[in-house]
Design a protein around this motif. Structure first.
Motif, PDB file in Angstrom:
ATOM      1  N   ALA A   1       6.859  -5.941  -8.544  1.00  0.00           N
ATOM      2  CA  ALA A   1       7.187  -5.161  -7.346  1.00  0.00           C
ATOM      3  C   ALA A   1       7.520  -3.722  -7.725  1.00  0.00           C
ATOM      4  CB  ALA A   1       8.369  -5.788  -6.616  1.00  0.00           C
ATOM      5  N   PRO A   2       7.159  -2.756  -6.903  1.00  0.00           N
ATOM      6  CA  PRO A   2       7.362  -1.336  -7.238  1.00  0.00           C
ATOM      7  C   PRO A   2       8.777  -0.858  -6.932  1.00  0.00           C
ATOM      8  CG  PRO A   2       6.246  -1.495  -5.131  1.00  0.00           C
ATOM      9  CD  PRO A   2       6.387  -2.913  -5.642  1.00  0.00           C
ATOM     10  N   ALA A   3       9.770  -1.574  -7.444  1.00  0.00           N
ATOM     11  CA  ALA A   3      11.160  -1.230  -7.134  1.00  0.00           C
ATOM     12  C   ALA A   3      11.538   0.188  -7.547  1.00  0.00           C
ATOM     13  CB  ALA A   3      12.107  -2.250  -7.770  1.00  0.00           C
ATOM     14  N   PRO A   4      11.184   0.654  -8.750  1.00  0.00           N
ATOM     15  CA  PRO A   4      11.568   2.033  -9.101  1.00  0.00           C
ATOM     16  C   PRO A   4      10.975   3.077  -8.161  1.00  0.00           C
ATOM     17  CG  PRO A   4      10.967   0.799 -11.072  1.00  0.00           C
ATOM     18  CD  PRO A   4      10.568  -0.052  -9.891  1.00  0.00           C
ATOM     19  N   ASP A   5       9.708   2.886  -7.770  1.00  0.00           N
ATOM     20  CA  ASP A   5       9.088   3.839  -6.853  1.00  0.00           C
ATOM     21  C   ASP A   5       9.763   3.798  -5.485  1.00  0.00           C
ATOM     22  OD1 ASP A   5       6.884   5.680  -5.986  1.00  0.00           O
ATOM     23  OD2 ASP A   5       6.412   3.984  -4.683  1.00  0.00           O
ATOM     24  N   LEU A   6      10.057   2.594  -5.002  1.00  0.00           N
ATOM     25  CA  LEU A   6      10.737   2.480  -3.706  1.00  0.00           C
ATOM     26  C   LEU A   6      12.114   3.135  -3.766  1.00  0.00           C
ATOM     27  CD1 LEU A   6       9.800  -1.167  -2.655  1.00  0.00           C
ATOM     28  CD2 LEU A   6       8.821   0.967  -1.794  1.00  0.00           C
ATOM     29  N   ALA A   7      12.838   2.924  -4.858  1.00  0.00           N
ATOM     30  CA  ALA A   7      14.167   3.533  -4.986  1.00  0.00           C
ATOM     31  C   ALA A   7      14.069   5.055  -4.978  1.00  0.00           C
ATOM     32  CB  ALA A   7      14.843   3.045  -6.261  1.00  0.00           C
ATOM     33  N   ARG A   8      13.073   5.602  -5.680  1.00  0.00           N
ATOM     34  CA  ARG A   8      12.906   7.068  -5.690  1.00  0.00           C
ATOM     35  C   ARG A   8      12.622   7.609  -4.293  1.00  0.00           C
ATOM     36  NH1 ARG A   8      10.562   5.965 -10.831  1.00  0.00           N
ATOM     37  NH2 ARG A   8       8.494   5.609  -9.905  1.00  0.00           N
ATOM     38  N   ARG A   9      11.982   6.804  -3.465  1.00  0.00           N
ATOM     39  CA  ARG A   9      11.676   7.230  -2.097  1.00  0.00           C
ATOM     40  C   ARG A   9      12.869   7.074  -1.148  1.00  0.00           C
ATOM     41  NH1 ARG A   9       5.737   6.521  -0.762  1.00  0.00           N
ATOM     42  NH2 ARG A   9       4.657   6.164  -2.745  1.00  0.00           N
ATOM     43  N   GLY A  10      13.928   6.449  -1.624  1.00  0.00           N
ATOM     44  CA  GLY A  10      15.111   6.260  -0.796  1.00  0.00           C
ATOM     45  C   GLY A  10      15.235   4.884  -0.173  1.00  0.00           C
TER      46      GLY A  10
ATOM     47  N   GLY B   1      14.233   3.051   6.405  1.00  0.00           N
ATOM     48  CA  GLY B   1      15.444   2.610   5.719  1.00  0.00           C
ATOM     49  C   GLY B   1      15.500   1.119   5.493  1.00  0.00           C
ATOM     50  N   THR B   2      14.351   0.469   5.511  1.00  0.00           N
ATOM     51  CA  THR B   2      14.289  -0.986   5.309  1.00  0.00           C
ATOM     52  C   THR B   2      14.507  -1.309   3.837  1.00  0.00           C
ATOM     53  OG1 THR B   2      12.710  -1.134   7.127  1.00  0.00           O
ATOM     54  CG2 THR B   2      12.849  -3.027   5.637  1.00  0.00           C
ATOM     55  N   GLY B   3      15.311  -2.332   3.550  1.00  0.00           N
ATOM     56  CA  GLY B   3      15.709  -2.638   2.188  1.00  0.00           C
ATOM     57  C   GLY B   3      14.865  -3.690   1.501  1.00  0.00           C
ATOM     58  N   MET B   4      15.153  -3.859   0.219  1.00  0.00           N
ATOM     59  CA  MET B   4      14.408  -4.758  -0.658  1.00  0.00           C
ATOM     60  C   MET B   4      15.361  -5.636  -1.457  1.00  0.00           C
ATOM     61  SD  MET B   4      12.364  -3.649  -4.088  1.00  0.00           S
ATOM     62  CE  MET B   4      10.881  -4.511  -4.616  1.00  0.00           C
ATOM     63  N   ALA B   5      15.031  -6.924  -1.544  1.00  0.00           N
ATOM     64  CA  ALA B   5      15.646  -7.826  -2.522  1.00  0.00           C
ATOM     65  C   ALA B   5      14.615  -8.038  -3.619  1.00  0.00           C
ATOM     66  CB  ALA B   5      16.041  -9.152  -1.884  1.00  0.00           C
ATOM     67  N   HIS B   6      14.836  -7.410  -4.746  1.00  0.00           N
ATOM     68  CA  HIS B   6      13.889  -7.431  -5.860  1.00  0.00           C
ATOM     69  C   HIS B   6      14.142  -8.689  -6.694  1.00  0.00           C
ATOM     70  CE1 HIS B   6      11.294  -6.196  -8.974  1.00  0.00           C
ATOM     71  NE2 HIS B   6      12.134  -5.466  -9.693  1.00  0.00           N
ATOM     72  N   CYS B   7      13.110  -9.495  -6.908  1.00  0.00           N
ATOM     73  CA  CYS B   7      13.238 -10.784  -7.603  1.00  0.00           C
ATOM     74  C   CYS B   7      12.267 -10.830  -8.790  1.00  0.00           C
ATOM     75  CB  CYS B   7      12.960 -11.933  -6.650  1.00  0.00           C
ATOM     76  SG  CYS B   7      13.955 -11.942  -5.144  1.00  0.00           S
ATOM     77  N   PRO B   8      12.505 -10.063  -9.846  1.00  0.00           N
ATOM     78  CA  PRO B   8      11.506  -9.924 -10.903  1.00  0.00           C
ATOM     79  C   PRO B   8      11.175 -11.199 -11.652  1.00  0.00           C
ATOM     80  CG  PRO B   8      13.573  -8.826 -11.499  1.00  0.00           C
ATOM     81  CD  PRO B   8      13.673  -9.199 -10.058  1.00  0.00           C
TER      82      PRO B   8
ATOM     83  N   SER C   1       0.848  -1.193   0.000  1.00  0.00           N
ATOM     84  CA  SER C   1       0.000   0.000   0.000  1.00  0.00           C
ATOM     85  C   SER C   1       0.884   1.244   0.000  1.00  0.00           C
ATOM     86  CB  SER C   1      -0.890   0.013   1.244  1.00  0.00           C
ATOM     87  OG  SER C   1      -0.092   0.218   2.407  1.00  0.00           O
ATOM     88  N   GLU C   2       0.273   2.373  -0.223  1.00  0.00           N
ATOM     89  CA  GLU C   2       0.999   3.639  -0.177  1.00  0.00           C
ATOM     90  C   GLU C   2       1.627   3.856   1.196  1.00  0.00           C
ATOM     91  OE1 GLU C   2       2.646   7.342  -0.843  1.00  0.00           O
ATOM     92  OE2 GLU C   2       1.879   5.898  -2.318  1.00  0.00           O
ATOM     93  N   SER C   3       0.882   3.560   2.242  1.00  0.00           N
ATOM     94  CA  SER C   3       1.411   3.776   3.589  1.00  0.00           C
ATOM     95  C   SER C   3       2.570   2.824   3.885  1.00  0.00           C
ATOM     96  CB  SER C   3       0.305   3.593   4.629  1.00  0.00           C
ATOM     97  OG  SER C   3      -0.200   2.269   4.617  1.00  0.00           O
ATOM     98  N   GLU C   4       2.529   1.609   3.351  1.00  0.00           N
ATOM     99  CA  GLU C   4       3.630   0.669   3.565  1.00  0.00           C
ATOM    100  C   GLU C   4       4.888   1.129   2.843  1.00  0.00           C
ATOM    101  OE1 GLU C   4       2.131  -3.788   4.054  1.00  0.00           O
ATOM    102  OE2 GLU C   4       1.235  -2.817   2.307  1.00  0.00           O
ATOM    103  N   ARG C   5       4.739   1.653   1.647  1.00  0.00           N
ATOM    104  CA  ARG C   5       5.902   2.175   0.924  1.00  0.00           C
ATOM    105  C   ARG C   5       6.557   3.314   1.715  1.00  0.00           C
ATOM    106  NH1 ARG C   5       4.246   2.116  -5.528  1.00  0.00           N
ATOM    107  NH2 ARG C   5       2.812   0.336  -5.418  1.00  0.00           N
TER     108      ARG C   5
END
Length: 479
Positions: free
Chosen positions: A314-323, A296-303, A285-289
């Motif tokens: 997964a919304p990896a580009p949006d998460l990256a833009r948010r830091g 500062g919690t990270g992501m392992a993106h597995c497309p 959700s938006e609030s979770e992002r």
């Protein structure tokens, strides 16, 4: 089999060098890299060889940092393309593949699977591997942690054990045999403590590390245990990892069991922060992002796995833009079938552009086309190298600069698919396939030379893998 001994090298005349850094620093003006003592000591142009240096001619080649794979299940390297689950989503796939076959994994089979997976990664240019291994159960009779570290060391790769496991079972495991039975909390935490004592290195250029990584934080452990495990990890000074929000069923489960969303639950049990990264994070959700970014919690993106199982994008580009720190993982080969970093980054580059374009709509007066700039090659190289080192805590790894580890791939783009490229530096990501590795350097050692792993009999490995697949199929428990 851990490559040539550490020595002094001068890699000269590369066509292009990508650094793994973000933004304008993504490309180096250098053509040459000097290596000594396991690290990069100089980068520049027209560097001259010094006495005792081995000169490697990288003419017409492009150099990338060694890929950092932040989420894998190496034991699944012998479970590719299981027919009964090739069209299954996550839950039925779990029953038909990992649960059905894991009873066939003794130490020899697990070592073989790890070797196959590590070699597959190595030949794609991956020098650092994080393996989320979760087959631990009372009385299992061998030490999987030691086996995994030893197999990675034989090939010269940096290795992080994401030590998984469970203290409770999914519904799919009800009435499970011994190899599916859970550990106690003390057994899990104690196992991590032992592995930290044996394998966890701190400081720059570590070769082996350990993370606390219960298989799925919302399912595999109880709420009160999740907090205890988080506190134990922080007491030990090791990072934390788990699966989260891979499919909509995560949202459904957390809503019914906890009355919240998955990332909200993670916050409740102290599982957010810069020392945590989650695999997948597809449904957010938006609030979770926002919460992931704030903490500062990270992501392992597995497309590829997310596509293979129909989990989503997964919304990896949006998460990256948010830091949010974004990294790339191949996930297990049983839900990927091509568990190497080159196919993963190629898919990643295409997927997000297609996904962004699919969301575009006609506009009055035109101009509705969009999506081709959703993610760049430089973004993806950054995620797959520096981003991975960041989330796993490998200092001095993931970028090419003086003082950093000498971990890099020298790709020879001699295949017809790379002919005609106006910018050779883009080739390994945009053109797909697997460019020939002229050299792969890891910790200042040559791990691959002329597309060959020194000391490895690839034919014999293939024979062993085929025999193991037959044995595993015969032993499988049918769902």
């Amino acid at each position: 089999m851990s490559g040539t001994s550490e020595g002094a090298f001068l890699v000269r005349s590369a066509h292009a060098i990508l650094t793994g850094e973000a933004g304008e620093a993504a490309r180096s003006s250098a053509t040459d890299i000097r290596v000594a003592g396991g690290g990069i000591t100089e980068m520049g142009r027209d560097l001259q060889a010094r006495p005792g240096e081995r000169v490697l001619d990288a003419s017409d080649c492009v150099i990338y940092p060694g890929w950092v794979n932040t989420h894998h299940h190496l034991f699944q390297s012998l479970l590719k393309g299981v027919p009964s689950a090739i069209n299954a989503t996550l839950t039925p796939w779990l029953k038909a593949v990992p649960y059905a076959h894991r009873g066939g994994f003794d130490e020899d089979t697990m070592r073989l699977a790890a070797r196959v997976g590590l070699v597959e990664l190595l030949l794609s240019g991956s020098t650092t591997v994080g393996d989320h291994h979760y087959i631990y159960y009372p009385g299992m009779g061998f030490d999987p942690s030691a086996a995994l570290f030893e197999e990675a060391a034989r090939l010269g790769q940096r290795f992080m054990l994401l030590r998984g496991g469970a203290t409770q079972t999914r519904d799919a495991e009800a009435g499970a045999p011994a190899h599916l039975r859970p550990e106690s909390l003390d057994q899990m935490v104690g196992g991590v403590e032992r592995d930290v004592g044996r394998w966890h290195q701190r400081g720059p250029r570590a070769m082996s590390r350990v993370a606390m990584a219960p298989t799925t934080v919302t399912i595999s452990i109880r709420t009160e245990e999740a907090r205890e495990i988080a506190r134990a990890a922080r007491r030990l000074g090791v990072p934390m990892h788990s699966h989260l929000s891979e499919t909509v069923s995560y949202m459904e489960h957390c809503g019914s069991a906890f009355g919240c969303l998955p990332v909200e639950y993670a916050e409740r049990v102290e599982w957010l922060g810069p020392d945590v990264w989650f695999a997948h994070l597809v449904h957010l959700s938006e609030s979770e992002r926002a919460l992931l970014a704030q903490t500062g919690t990270g992501m392992a993106h597995c497309p590829q796995s997310n596509g293979r199982l129909g989990s989503g994008v997964a919304p990896a580009p949006d998460l990256a833009r948010r830091g949010v720190p974004v990294s790339i993982g191949v996930d297990g080969a049983a839900s990927n079938e091509a568990a190497d970093m080159l196919s993963e980054v190629h898919q990643c580059w295409l997927l997000h552009r297609a996904h962004a374009g699919a969301a575009s709509r006609p506009r009055e007066g035109g101009g509705g086309e969009a999506g081709a700039d959703a993610v760049t090659v430089e973004d993806i190289v950054h995620w797959g190298t520096a981003g991975g080192a960041r989330v796993m805590g490998f200092e001095g790894v993931g970028t090419l600069a003086v003082g950093q580890a000498a971990d890099f791939a020298v790709y020879d783009l001699d295949d017809p698919r790379y002919m005609g490229l106006h910018d050779l530096a883009l080739g390994p990501v945009v053109s797909g396939g697997r460019p020939r590795l002229r050299w792969l350097m890891g910790a200042g050692r040559v791990l691959v030379e002329d597309d060959t792993v020194p000391g490895l009999d690839l034919h014999e490995l293939r024979v062993q893998a085929r025999a193991a697949v037959k044995r595993l199929a015969e032993k499988a428990v049918r769902p």
